[in-house]
Enzyme design. Structure first.
Site, PDB file in Angstrom:
ATOM      1  N   THR A  35       0.784  -0.829   0.049  1.00 55.68           N
ATOM      2  CA  THR A  35      -0.285   0.172  -0.168  1.00 55.68           C
ATOM      3  C   THR A  35       1.139   1.575   0.598  1.00 55.68           C
ATOM      4  O   THR A  35       0.569   2.592  -0.502  1.00 55.68           O
ATOM      5  CB  THR A  35      -0.642  -0.398   1.170  1.00 55.68           C
ATOM      6  N   ALA A  70       4.249  -0.011  10.110  1.00 55.44           N
ATOM      7  CA  ALA A  70       3.203  -1.215   8.755  1.00 55.44           C
ATOM      8  C   ALA A  70       1.949  -1.655   9.599  1.00 55.44           C
ATOM      9  O   ALA A  70       2.349  -2.358  10.385  1.00 55.44           O
ATOM     10  CB  ALA A  70       4.100  -2.308   8.975  1.00 55.44           C
ATOM     11  N   ALA A  71       0.654  -1.835   8.754  1.00 55.68           N
ATOM     12  CA  ALA A  71      -0.581  -2.589   9.298  1.00 55.68           C
ATOM     13  C   ALA A  71      -1.276  -2.361   7.962  1.00 55.68           C
ATOM     14  O   ALA A  71      -1.472  -1.704   7.517  1.00 55.68           O
ATOM     15  CB  ALA A  71      -0.443  -2.201  10.432  1.00 55.68           C
ATOM     16  N   TYR A 138      -9.987  -4.813  12.764  1.00 51.51           N
ATOM     17  CA  TYR A 138      -8.740  -4.318  13.033  1.00 51.51           C
ATOM     18  C   TYR A 138      -8.460  -3.802  14.260  1.00 51.51           C
ATOM     19  O   TYR A 138      -7.692  -3.706  14.891  1.00 51.51           O
ATOM     20  CB  TYR A 138      -9.118  -3.345  11.681  1.00 51.51           C
ATOM     21  N   LEU A 185     -12.446  11.189   4.943  1.00 53.78           N
ATOM     22  CA  LEU A 185     -13.109  12.252   4.666  1.00 53.78           C
ATOM     23  C   LEU A 185     -12.466  13.082   3.693  1.00 53.78           C
ATOM     24  O   LEU A 185     -12.678  13.917   2.164  1.00 53.78           O
ATOM     25  CB  LEU A 185     -14.272  12.500   5.593  1.00 53.78           C
ATOM     26  N   ARG A 276     -23.262   4.422   8.420  1.00 53.82           N
ATOM     27  CA  ARG A 276     -22.229   2.980   8.677  1.00 53.82           C
ATOM     28  C   ARG A 276     -23.036   2.108   9.848  1.00 53.82           C
ATOM     29  O   ARG A 276     -22.308   3.308  10.278  1.00 53.82           O
ATOM     30  CB  ARG A 276     -20.853   3.032   7.968  1.00 53.82           C
TER      31      ARG A 276
END
Length: 320
Positions: A35, A70-71, A138, A185, A276
């Site tokens: 990513t 990092a994740a 997560y 956003l 959501r």
């Protein structure tokens, strides 16, 4: 100091690494570029391409510390497919901690998240002593790493600091958000202002907040990165400390939208959609502990966050 920055080719990692090299530290970045972006690695840093398990080959006794960024970090993805989140965020960190222990590296700063708090029962600013009850894999994986760090500090003398980020935005030193997909956003609103997409979504207008939209705590990425340097200096052997990092105030979605319109001069059309499931109405950080113990202070407000992100967005348009 000689430091390893995992995830240093990412958004936050690029800024953190730039500040570290600018302060005279020797930095090696470990990133698998899944990513991240090769050109996000700050000049002066060495890039080693690999996952967290490669740390055992990168670290050696000459390293003074690790900044662990990092994740995997997409909430919705973690709900759909939690396995990779446990494998990378927990299993990968375990491999990193073992490598650090093997080579006698005794200082670590960890990129944690406000998602560890889950859906708080109150709208009051969250303190580090509030219950950590994550509502998705997560957040749960990040909280599990906090527990790992507790154990390593007590058993192996590690000096560890967990930094629980709230909503990070903005750009600094030419480094900004380039996520794919983009779920945040401010960059999505700026994509509208730049003409990349016709409109953005406002998810939920029926929250129990003054204007009906969710309230979040926004922090400039430069302020966030500065906290990592302070945390490295304050990591004490045999201790694990947790700090919230935010601006200490909340802004609603409509207030962010108004800031984007104000800064860009664009009407920024939006479409109102249902909220959501599981999104709390208010998430704001109490940052007293970071002020008191790290000597850290957020210095940039919402308009500056948006303006810096807008400059980065327009620079990207020019380069294309």
């Amino acid at each position: 100091m000689k430091l390893l920055v995992t995830g240093g080719a990412g958004y936050v990692g690029g800024v953190v690494t730039a500040l570290l090299t600018g302060a005279g530290h020797e930095v090696t970045v470990l990133d698998d570029l899944s990513t991240g972006h090769r050109d996000a690695v700050a000049p002066g840093a060495i890039l080693v391409e690999g996952d967290l398990r490669a740390a055992t080959d990168v670290l050696d006794p000459s390293f003074d510390g690790v900044v662990h960024l990092a994740a995997r970090s997409l909430v919705s993805e973690s709900v759909r497919d939690p396995g990779p989140y446990w494998e990378t965020n927990v299993g990968g960190t375990l491999a990193l901690l073992e490598a650090a222990r093997t080579h006698g590296v005794r200082r670590l700063v960890f990129s944690s998240t406000a998602a560890t708090y889950g859906d708080p029962p109150t709208d009051a600013p969250l303190r580090e002593t509030d219950p950590a009850l994550p509502t998705n894999p997560y957040g749960a994986s990040k909280l599990a790493v906090d527990h790992l760090l507790d154990g390593w500090a007590r058993s192996h003398g590690l000096g560890a600091v967990s930094l629980r980020y709230f909503n990070v935005a903005g750009a600094h030193l030419g480094f900004g958000e380039r996520h794919e997909p983009e779920t945040h956003l401010i960059p999505n609103l700026l994509r509208v202002a730049s003409g990349e997409i016709p409109h953005a979504s406002v998810l939920g207008t029926d929250y129990p907040t003054p204007d009906g939209t969710a309230v979040r705590d926004y922090l400039h990425v430069a302020d966030l990165a500065g906290a990592h340097l302070a945390a490295l200096e304050h990591a004490a052997p045999g201790t694990h400390r947790v700090f919230n990092l935010g601006g200490g105030t909340g802004s609603s979605v409509r207030e962010v939208l108004a800031a984007v319109r104000r800064v860009t001069g664009h009407p920024v059309p939006v479409v109102e959609e249902p909220r959501r499931a599981g999104d709390p109405a208010v998430l704001v950080a109490a940052v007293d502990r970071a002020r008191r113990e790290l000597g850290w202070e957020p210095t940039r407000g919402l308009d500056e966050i948006v303006a810096d992100a807008w400059d980065f967005t327009r620079a990207g348009e020019v380069s294309r």
